[in-house]
Design a protein around this motif. Structure first.
Motif, short mmCIF file in Angstrom:
data_model
loop_
_atom_site.label_atom_id
_atom_site.label_comp_id
_atom_site.label_asym_id
_atom_site.label_seq_id
_atom_site.Cartn_x
_atom_site.Cartn_y
_atom_site.Cartn_z
N THR A 152 -3.85 9.13 -7.12
CA THR A 152 -2.37 9.60 -7.64
C THR A 152 -1.40 9.46 -6.69
OG1 THR A 152 -3.41 11.25 -9.02
CG2 THR A 152 -1.11 11.41 -8.50
N ARG A 153 -1.83 9.68 -5.26
CA ARG A 153 -0.81 9.68 -4.20
C ARG A 153 -0.59 7.95 -3.91
NH1 ARG A 153 -4.24 13.77 -0.47
NH2 ARG A 153 -3.34 15.65 -1.45
N VAL A 158 1.60 6.52 -6.71
CA VAL A 158 2.76 7.28 -7.02
C VAL A 158 3.71 6.90 -5.85
CG1 VAL A 158 4.11 9.49 -6.86
CG2 VAL A 158 2.11 9.33 -8.17
N ASN A 206 7.95 3.27 2.97
CA ASN A 206 6.60 3.29 2.31
C ASN A 206 5.75 2.81 3.57
OD1 ASN A 206 4.84 1.16 -0.41
ND2 ASN A 206 4.29 3.18 0.62
N PHE A 249 -2.63 -0.22 -10.38
CA PHE A 249 -3.01 0.87 -11.03
C PHE A 249 -4.23 0.61 -12.00
CE2 PHE A 249 -2.64 2.63 -15.39
CZ PHE A 249 -2.21 3.74 -15.07
N PHE A 283 4.80 3.10 -6.08
CA PHE A 283 5.73 2.94 -7.24
C PHE A 283 7.05 3.59 -6.83
CE2 PHE A 283 7.85 4.50 -11.08
CZ PHE A 283 7.95 3.28 -11.84
N ILE A 284 7.13 4.79 -6.20
CA ILE A 284 8.47 5.52 -5.86
C ILE A 284 9.33 4.55 -4.81
CG2 ILE A 284 9.37 7.24 -4.58
CD1 ILE A 284 7.34 9.22 -5.71
#
Length: 289
Positions: free
Chosen positions: A222-223, A226, A271, A196, A229-230
């Motif tokens: 952003t992708r 995110v 992922n 980040f 993290f997701i």
């Protein structure tokens, strides 16, 4: 194998719906991820002659992701029908799995550092040279291998808490279990913070530059953040819940937290499916920024 009351199948336990859900996630990861990563490998190998460090990092990421995904049929069979392989196979497969998962996370993190340095401090990064860049990639694989040494020590075949034969982590005491969970939480926090931080600094730097369009970079940043993290944040959350259950000595809470952990770890495999599309197909756009 070690206990007479141990069932050989999850189908004979009350947690069979959870087993089916986990296998569905793993199956989706295998079907989508293996062809995707193989395609990525073919594309990247053809481009190795360009001597581009970004391509070599993506190749390393694709290899680690592919090795993770190729193990999924073994785990799917084990979840539904119990572990039918030897204890040695359990330790080796677990080691390779953890090794590649850590390597994948470190590759993603290194990408954030490399993009930041390459775009905003290009001359400093250029001083590294090809040999040191390759040293960084080798260092990632070596460091991941060292961090994974606890996996084969703790993993073995036995009758786990849900009553069927499985290859799972067996801790000598609660202190060892809490220390392992805290170690995994710490690795996630460090990787996500670095990911980040450097992408945020990169976005700020590109956004303030009058010569670069930040729209494409904003979407990609952003992708990346995110997606990482997701697919990964539920594992440390589940680890925290397990630690709380251990300190409270609440077996029912512990069982539910551990089941959440199993589902969360299954989600991390997805992922490895997203990475090829996220990085390789964005390569051309990144090189224009």
């Amino acid at each position: 194998m070690q206990q007479l009351n141990c069932s050989s199948s999850c189908q004979l336990t009350d947690d069979f719906p959870i087993c089916v859900a986990v296998c569905a996630i793993l199956g989706l990861g295998f079907v989508l991820g293996v062809p995707g990563n193989l395609s990525v490998l073919v594309i990247l190998i053809k481009r190795l002659k360009e001597n581009n460090f970004t391509i070599r990092m993506m190749l390393s990421l694709a290899v680690s992701d592919l090795l993770i995904l190729l193990q999924l049929p073994v785990w799917m069979w084990a979840v539904l029908h119990g572990w039918v392989f030897t204890s040695t196979a359990c330790k080796i497969i677990s080691y390779v799995e953890y090794w590649c998962i850590y390597c994948s996370a470190f590759c993603v993190t290194l990408m954030s550092v490399q993009r930041y340095m390459h775009v905003l401090h290009h001359h400093k990064w250029a001083k590294l040279g090809t040999r040191r860049e390759n040293g960084l990639l080798c260092g990632i694989w070596i460091l991941s291998g060292v961090f994974t040494l606890y996996a084969p020590v703790q993993r073995d075949v036995g009758c786990e808490q849900y009553g069927f034969l499985y290859c799972y982590q067996q801790f000598r005491n609660k202190t060892e279990q809490v220390a392992t969970l805290l170690f995994e939480i710490l690795l996630f926090v460090i990787c996500f913070f670095l990911l980040f931080y450097f992408y945020y600094r990169l976005y700020r730097g590109v956004n303030e530059s009058p010569f670069s369009s930040s729209n494409r970079m904003t979407k990609l940043v952003t992708r990346i953040v995110v997606a990482f993290f997701i697919f990964n944040f539920l594992v440390p959350v589940a680890n925290i819940l397990i630690i709380i259950a251990i300190f409270l000595n609440n077996q029912n809470f512990y069982k539910h937290a551990d089941l959440c952990g199993n589902v969360a770890r299954a989600l991390t495999f997805l992922n490895s499916c997203v990475n090829p599309f996220l990085y390789t197909f964005s390569l051309r756009g990144l090189q224009r920024d």
